[in-house]
Design a protein around this motif. Structure first.
Motif, PDB file in Angstrom:
ATOM      1  N   ASP A  15       4.143  73.463  13.969  1.00  0.00           N
ATOM      2  CA  ASP A  15       5.115  73.660  15.045  1.00  0.00           C
ATOM      3  C   ASP A  15       4.994  72.553  16.092  1.00  0.00           C
ATOM      4  O   ASP A  15       6.008  72.018  16.557  1.00  0.00           O
ATOM      5  CB  ASP A  15       4.925  75.037  15.691  1.00  0.00           C
ATOM      6  N   SER A  18       6.353  69.349  14.530  1.00  0.00           N
ATOM      7  CA  SER A  18       7.806  69.464  14.374  1.00  0.00           C
ATOM      8  C   SER A  18       8.532  69.328  15.709  1.00  0.00           C
ATOM      9  O   SER A  18       9.539  68.616  15.817  1.00  0.00           O
ATOM     10  CB  SER A  18       8.141  70.798  13.713  1.00  0.00           C
ATOM     11  N   GLU A  22      11.029  66.291  16.638  1.00  0.00           N
ATOM     12  CA  GLU A  22      12.429  66.590  16.944  1.00  0.00           C
ATOM     13  C   GLU A  22      12.809  66.098  18.333  1.00  0.00           C
ATOM     14  O   GLU A  22      13.904  65.563  18.540  1.00  0.00           O
ATOM     15  CB  GLU A  22      12.691  68.090  16.814  1.00  0.00           C
TER      16      GLU A  22
END
Length: 87
Positions: A15, A18, A22
């Motif tokens: 997480d 990511s 992003e």
């Protein structure tokens, strides 16, 4: 070195990686299908493995990384320019 090579990622680690990736992608303005995105993903994982284990640490490492902070921006500009000229 052992931690770098043998690092495993659970849901929390994935997480963090990511989210950082992003945030970087949207700030640069490239698509997920762009070759630069794959290079950035590998680089972000490496930065994480190097010990930048929290989101703020990883964000700071991304900002300090020469290619992620400047090189990719230039590549994205060239890619957009080339795509608009091809139309």
């Amino acid at each position: 070195m052992r931690d770098f090579v043998n690092a495993t990622f659970g849901s929390v680690e994935l997480d963090i990686i990511s989210r950082a990736l992003e945030e970087w992608r949207t700030s640069i303005g490239i698509e997920r299908a762009a070759p630069e995105y794959e290079i950035a993903a590998a680089t972000v994982v490496t930065l994480f493995r190097e010990g930048n284990r929290t989101l703020p640490e990883l964000q700071a490492a991304i900002s300090a990384h020469q290619w992620l902070s400047r090189g990719a921006v230039e590549m994205a500009k060239v890619s957009v320019h080339a795509a608009s000229n091809a139309s």
